[in-house]
Each structure stands twice: as C-alpha cells, then as structure tokens.
Design an enzyme around this catalytic site. Structure first.
Site, short mmCIF file in Angstrom:
data_model
loop_
_atom_site.label_atom_id
_atom_site.label_comp_id
_atom_site.label_asym_id
_atom_site.label_seq_id
_atom_site.Cartn_x
_atom_site.Cartn_y
_atom_site.Cartn_z
N LYS A 110 48.55 -5.03 130.54
CA LYS A 110 49.59 -6.05 130.74
C LYS A 110 50.75 -5.83 129.76
O LYS A 110 50.53 -5.69 128.56
CB LYS A 110 49.00 -7.45 130.50
CG LYS A 110 48.24 -7.99 131.67
CD LYS A 110 47.58 -9.31 131.33
CE LYS A 110 48.39 -10.48 131.77
NZ LYS A 110 47.62 -11.74 131.66
N LEU A 111 51.93 -5.80 130.33
CA LEU A 111 53.15 -5.60 129.53
C LEU A 111 54.14 -6.70 129.86
O LEU A 111 54.24 -7.14 131.02
CB LEU A 111 53.79 -4.25 129.88
CG LEU A 111 52.94 -2.99 129.68
CD1 LEU A 111 53.59 -1.81 130.39
CD2 LEU A 111 52.78 -2.68 128.20
#
Length: 300
Positions: A110-111
């Site tokens: 997740k970014l």
C-alpha cells in the site's frame, strides 16, 4: 472476524496495526518483532524501524493463514513524498515476507496516492513485479494517474469523502446514489472500464451499508466487520449498479496526466487535497505511536 466472514483478501494500515499491537492476544507478535529488531542491531532508530517492518509482516503472515487471497501491507506514510524511499521500503517488506516463506504474489504493497507514491508504484510494478494498492485516493486525478502507472489496485475512499461533504456543506444526509463518495467511485469505475484499464477498483472506507449496496458490481469492496455483520442480517436481492456494459456507454473522455497536469487537477478538488493530507498525517501519527510503543521494548 476473518474466520467468521471468510473474505478473499484483507488489508492492514498503521492505525489497525497500532490498535492490534496493544491487544494482549498479539503480544507475542510484538515480542517477536522487537527481538528481530534487536538481533539486526544498529542504532536505536534502526532497530525500531526494523521491528516495525517485521511487525507489519508478522500480522500480514497471520492474516494470510486465514484467507485464500492477498494481504495489503502499508509503506510508512512519512515517505509519501519520497519516491525512492517508498520503493526501498516496499522491497524491504517483500524481502521480509520472502524470509517468512510468503511469495510476492500474495502481497499488495500500500502506497499513498501522491504523485511520488504513484510513480513509486509504477516502478515497483514494472521493474520488480511487486503488486501495489494505492490508498488515500480521493480525486479523479489520482485515479487517472494510477491507471496510467499500471498499478494492480486502487482503494478509492467512499466514507471519508462523505465525511468531508457533511462537515463542509449544508447537507447532512445523502441518499446512497447521491452520496459524493459513491459518485466518485462510480465515475472512476466507469472511466477504467470504458478505456480498458486493468487496474482493479476496490471501494473502501464505508460509513453505512447503503454506500456498499450502491456500489454493487464494483471489482472489489473492502468492508469492515461491523458492516459485514449488518449486511449478513439482510436478505435482499441486489442488482449490480456498476457494469462494464454501462461504463462503456458513458460520456467520459480520456485524459492524460503528466506531473504538472496531475498536480493542477488534483489541486482543483479541495476535498481531495484536504483528505489526502489529513490521511497522511493521521497514518504518520499512528506510525509514530507504534514506534514509541516498540521503543520501550527495544530499550528494556
């Protein structure tokens, strides 16, 4: 909750990990993470950082024992404007999963959906085969840039968009079909399907079951146990509100966004600008709290 509702995939974030790490049931995972940080040595700061990464992976590994699909593990929100830092941290997390015997095909990194985060996702996908889940996504500009970057999945937030409009507008309640978060995800879904983008749209951050039902037909939805419990008590036939056929007939026009165009279009959406920065600050604050908690154990 995972055992009860049997989801395909599951997600974590710094706030969820912080809450879980304070539960006695998971103290063993915290102890293992701290021991790992100490074993690698280095400065106190390095030990805490390594312990944090290990803790995220330990929780992810526990979740993967209970689901058939993938778990999402988040890169530190404080790196949200550091493309190279995000790439480095993502690869580190994947290496830790590999050490635990878990392949990268079962992980989504997740970014934050900043310009830098989206470009980090593009590199991770194309050069390292690491699947990315772009989070804190509120604007159409963010969604378009993610599609152009070729990331695996986006998590457009529904409930947090609604929160902003309720807090900043005159209207305090919305019908599901008029909910601004629902309308945002519907537009993104239609755009992706009309122009053949492979990126998965996973609606997230729901405030009520009406929002969920209004997005029936979306690729994926990530739903809290509380709302799953409410849905499980309902016996109604749902007709998909989103479909590829309808998306292909919609009037949206294709656009291309370089960095300048992205920053301008995103900046034009006051809600998205405020919610993105607020989300990054909150995740960063919880990451700091988690580090402080681990620091006590590292020092002792």
């Amino acid at each position: 909750a995972i055992d009860e509702y049997k989801p395909l995939d599951a997600t974590t974030n710094p706030s969820l990990i912080l809450a879980a790490a304070q539960m006695p049931a998971y103290q063993e995972l915290v102890d293992d993470a701290v021991a790992y940080g100490k074993k690698l040595g280095g400065s106190e700061e390095e030990q805490i950082k390594n312990a944090c990464d290990k803790l995220f992976v330990l929780f992810g590994a526990e979740i993967l024992k209970r689901i058939p699909g993938r778990v999402s593990t988040e890169v530190d929100a404080r790196l949200s404007f550091d493309k190279e830092g995000m790439i480095q941290r993502a690869r580190r997390l994947i290496d830790l999963y590999k050490e635990a015997g878990i392949g990268k095909d079962r992980i989504l990194i997740k970014l934050s959906s900043t310009w830098e985060g989206i470009q980090a996702g593009k590199v991770l996908e194309a050069e390292y085969g690491i699947h990315c889940n772009m989070t804190l996504l509120f604007s159409f500009a963010q969604a378009v840039a993610c599609a152009e970057a070729g990331v695996t999945l986006i998590s457009p937030f529904v409930g947090r968009i609604l929160d902003w409009y309720v807090a900043n507008g005159d209207k305090k309640a919305y019908e599901p079909s008029e909910d601004p978060g629902v309308k945002s995800v519907t537009k993104i879904y239609n755009y992706y399907k009309k122009f053949g983008y492979k990126t998965i749209v996973m609606g997230a951050s729901f405030r009520n079951t009406g929002e969920i039902k209004a997005l029936t037909g979306c690729d994926y939805l990530t739903i809290s146990p509380k709302l799953l419990a409410e849905l499980s008590k309902e016996y109604v036939k749902l007709t998909p509100t989103l479909s590829i056929k309808e998306a292909q007939a919609c009037q949206l026009e294709k656009i291309h966004l370089d960095e300048k165009a992205f920053r301008w279009l995103h900046n034009e959406d006051q809600m998205a600008v405020e919610k993105l920065s607020d989300g990054i600050r909150k995740f960063a604050a919880d990451a700091i709290k988690l580090e402080r908690m681990l620091k006590v154990d590292v020092i002792s």
